[in-house]
Design an enzyme around this catalytic site. Structure first.
Site, PDB file in Angstrom:
ATOM      1  N   ASN A 208       0.869  -1.079  -0.078  1.00  0.00           N
ATOM      2  CA  ASN A 208      -0.072  -0.092  -0.091  1.00  0.00           C
ATOM      3  C   ASN A 208       1.011   1.311  -0.080  1.00  0.00           C
ATOM      4  O   ASN A 208       2.210   1.261   0.002  1.00  0.00           O
ATOM      5  CB  ASN A 208      -1.073  -0.053   1.107  1.00  0.00           C
ATOM      6  CG  ASN A 208      -0.211  -0.018   2.553  1.00  0.00           C
ATOM      7  OD1 ASN A 208       0.444   0.885   2.767  1.00  0.00           O
ATOM      8  ND2 ASN A 208      -0.310  -1.171   3.160  1.00  0.00           N
ATOM      9  N   LYS A 287       7.024 -17.756 -10.978  1.00  0.00           N
ATOM     10  CA  LYS A 287       6.618 -16.543 -11.275  1.00  0.00           C
ATOM     11  C   LYS A 287       5.321 -17.125 -12.036  1.00  0.00           C
ATOM     12  O   LYS A 287       5.173 -17.885 -12.883  1.00  0.00           O
ATOM     13  CB  LYS A 287       7.456 -15.867 -12.127  1.00  0.00           C
ATOM     14  CG  LYS A 287       7.119 -14.442 -12.803  1.00  0.00           C
ATOM     15  CD  LYS A 287       7.984 -13.776 -13.511  1.00  0.00           C
ATOM     16  CE  LYS A 287       7.299 -12.610 -14.278  1.00  0.00           C
ATOM     17  NZ  LYS A 287       7.825 -11.953 -15.531  1.00  0.00           N
ATOM     18  N   PRO A 303      -2.946 -11.626  10.627  1.00  0.00           N
ATOM     19  CA  PRO A 303      -3.176 -11.683  12.048  1.00  0.00           C
ATOM     20  C   PRO A 303      -3.382  -9.845  12.237  1.00  0.00           C
ATOM     21  O   PRO A 303      -2.806  -9.310  11.714  1.00  0.00           O
ATOM     22  CB  PRO A 303      -2.035 -12.246  12.709  1.00  0.00           C
ATOM     23  CG  PRO A 303      -0.705 -12.035  11.742  1.00  0.00           C
ATOM     24  CD  PRO A 303      -1.341 -12.401  10.406  1.00  0.00           C
ATOM     25  N   LYS A 335     -13.621   1.367  15.892  1.00  0.00           N
ATOM     26  CA  LYS A 335     -12.370   0.541  15.616  1.00  0.00           C
ATOM     27  C   LYS A 335     -11.711   0.615  17.186  1.00  0.00           C
ATOM     28  O   LYS A 335     -11.071  -0.465  17.352  1.00  0.00           O
ATOM     29  CB  LYS A 335     -11.258   1.086  14.777  1.00  0.00           C
ATOM     30  CG  LYS A 335     -10.420   0.066  14.106  1.00  0.00           C
ATOM     31  CD  LYS A 335      -9.559   0.434  12.949  1.00  0.00           C
ATOM     32  CE  LYS A 335     -10.529   0.254  11.639  1.00  0.00           C
ATOM     33  NZ  LYS A 335      -9.904   0.914  10.476  1.00  0.00           N
TER      34      LYS A 335
HETATM   35  O1  C5P Z   1      -8.572  -2.257  11.312  1.00  0.00           O
HETATM   36  P1  C5P Z   1      -7.418  -1.297  10.635  1.00  0.00           P
HETATM   37  O2  C5P Z   1      -6.485  -1.884   9.600  1.00  0.00           O
HETATM   38  O3  C5P Z   1      -8.246  -0.049  10.018  1.00  0.00           O
HETATM   39  O4  C5P Z   1      -6.602  -0.679  11.927  1.00  0.00           O
HETATM   40  C1  C5P Z   1      -5.534  -0.201  11.930  1.00  0.00           C
HETATM   41  C2  C5P Z   1      -4.678   0.022  12.996  1.00  0.00           C
HETATM   42  O5  C5P Z   1      -4.528  -1.310  13.360  1.00  0.00           O
HETATM   43  C3  C5P Z   1      -3.281   0.584  12.750  1.00  0.00           C
HETATM   44  O6  C5P Z   1      -2.897   0.895  14.192  1.00  0.00           O
HETATM   45  C4  C5P Z   1      -2.492  -0.624  12.165  1.00  0.00           C
HETATM   46  O7  C5P Z   1      -1.018  -0.844  12.406  1.00  0.00           O
HETATM   47  C5  C5P Z   1      -3.097  -1.714  13.144  1.00  0.00           C
HETATM   48  N1  C5P Z   1      -3.218  -3.225  12.324  1.00  0.00           N
HETATM   49  C6  C5P Z   1      -2.190  -3.986  12.656  1.00  0.00           C
HETATM   50  N2  C5P Z   1      -2.340  -5.579  12.129  1.00  0.00           N
HETATM   51  C7  C5P Z   1      -3.171  -5.670  11.187  1.00  0.00           C
HETATM   52  C8  C5P Z   1      -3.955  -4.382  10.552  1.00  0.00           C
HETATM   53  C9  C5P Z   1      -4.031  -3.130  11.393  1.00  0.00           C
HETATM   54  O8  C5P Z   1      -1.789  -4.061  13.815  1.00  0.00           O
HETATM   55  N3  C5P Z   1      -3.493  -6.818  10.675  1.00  0.00           N
END
Ligand code: C5P
Length: 400
Positions: A208, A287, A303, A335
């Site tokens: 991303n 590939k 996770p 959240k």
């Molecule tokens: O659920 P979302 O991805 O929007 O949440 C964002 C927050 O959760 C951020 O602080 C990100 O670093 C953390 N996060 C995480 N592990 C994931 C997804 C998001 O620690 N798999």
């Protein structure tokens, strides 16, 4: 081997007012600069009779005046880790005590949350005068740090208290100030930063737009306050901040393992990484060839590192980021509750000039009781302000 600089990256606004001791300030700037500090200088009108902007610039200072566009005093006040006024004349002390805001230096002093230090310099009778005594008492009450003055022969031919403290001693006083201001001494912080990369085959993968700037700025700001910081970083183009332990990872699974390896040594956890929510179910050993007209890839959930950390017993103080489009506050508040974290920092990613890949960020700070909206600011400043909020909320530390 060269010694570590004692003031690495410290941002010092040096205000110089009109006393003869101003002739020593190029030496002061040189010493600060040699210790790794970044120095911006504001010269009062009368200081220019004793020292030139050219001399100060030649030894590493950036000389600032209020002729530029925008609100220079606010920019300077936010930039500063400390404001130091040396020499500070009796007149300057009286103006500070009165809360004057009639030039760049005094307005910056009023507008800053950084510590303010003064190195007074004046004739001994002026120093002992009841008016100066009262001004100094008031300023000390407001936590202004006095460096000196020293005693000895004065430019006016007299002998007594009122000499500006020597530049090397002023520098030592600043070093002590920061040692004492490190409110996070003994606190162990883990910060995740950057994007993760989820491989599909040896050549391709999913990632991303996160650059890691926010997480790196937070790691630096935590270390500045004396925390021992581990930065678990996805692939980025950024240089690690000085004094921070770096664990370089690629995928979300690796990031999770690196974070969990620190679980016993984590008082604060900041999840600033943009972790991929899903990864391809199968990572191909060879590939992928373009044979089919359409391609379907099955993704599986990664996770949730932040939620897992928040569920530890006992949990560290947890801070998460919510990058959202649409209704920022309600999504981020939900959240925060769902993941069970202490503080959620929400930022829009559908706004011009802030968020992903930008130097600025505009955030909402959400805890269980309230939401506070901060104006857009450089990520380094948002990081420092966030660290202040963390310090306020940690049970065993005092605000800087
Ligand atoms: O659920 P979302 O991805 O929007 O949440 C964002 C927050 O959760 C951020 O602080 C990100 O670093 C953390 N996060 C995480 N592990 C994931 C997804 C998001 O620690 N798999």
């Amino acid at each position: 081997m060269q010694d570590m600089p004692s003031l690495p990256g410290r941002r010092i606004v040096l205000g110089i007012t009109g006393g003869i001791a101003a002739y020593k300030t190029p030496e002061l700037v040189r010493l600060l600069h040699a210790r790794g500090a970044l120095v911006r200088v504001v010269l009062s009108h009368s200081a220019r009779q004793f020292v030139t902007a050219g001399a100060l610039a030649a030894v590493g200072a950036q000389v600032v005046d209020d002729r530029g566009p925008g609100m220079v005093h606010i920019e300077l006040a936010r930039w500063a880790d400390a404001i130091l006024i040396a020499p500070a004349t009796a007149h300057l002390l009286s103006r500070l005590a009165a809360g004057a805001a009639d030039d760049l230096l005094t307005t910056a002093c009023l507008a800053t949350e950084a510590p303010l230090c003064v190195a007074p310099a004046m004739n001994r009778v002026m120093w002992r005068h009841a008016a100066t005594r009262a001004n100094c008492a008031l300023l000390a009450e407001r936590a202004v740090v006095f460096i000196g003055p020293a005693e000895g022969p004065q430019a006016c031919g007299e002998d007594g208290p009122g000499r500006m403290t020597e530049p090397c001693e002023i520098v030592a006083a600043l070093e002590r100030l920061w040692a004492a201001h490190g409110s996070l001494q003994g606190v162990r912080a883990v910060v995740t930063a950057g994007a993760t990369y989820e491989a599909l085959d040896p050549a391709r993968g999913f990632t991303n737009r996160s650059t890691g700037k926010m997480g790196y700025a937070l790691a630096a700001a935590l270390a500045d306050q004396g925390a021992s910081v581990t930065l678990v970083s996805g692939p980025t183009a950024l240089a690690p901040p000085p004094g921070v332990r770096i664990m370089a990872v690629t995928s979300a699974a690796q990031m999770r393992d690196a974070v969990m390896a620190c679980r016993e040594e984590m008082d604060v956890f900041v999840g600033a990484a943009a972790v991929a929510d899903y990864r391809p179910q199968t990572v191909l050993a060879r590939k992928l060839k373009k044979t089919a007209d359409a391609l379907t890839i099955t993704f599986v959930r990664n996770p949730d590192i932040l939620a897992e950390v928040a569920a530890l017993t006992p949990p560290p103080f947890t801070v998460g980021f919510a990058a959202e489009t649409g209704d920022l506050e309600s999504q981020a508040r939900a959240k925060r509750a769902r993941k069970g974290i202490d503080l959620m920092v929400a930022n829009p990613i559908d706004e011009e000039g802030v968020g992903f890949a930008h130097d600025d960020n505009r955030v909402l700070l959400i805890d269980k009781d309230r939401t506070v909206a901060w104006a857009a600011a450089p990520k380094t400043e948002v990081a420092r302000a966030l660290v202040r909020e963390i310090i306020k909320r940690l049970p065993r530390t005092a605000p800087p």
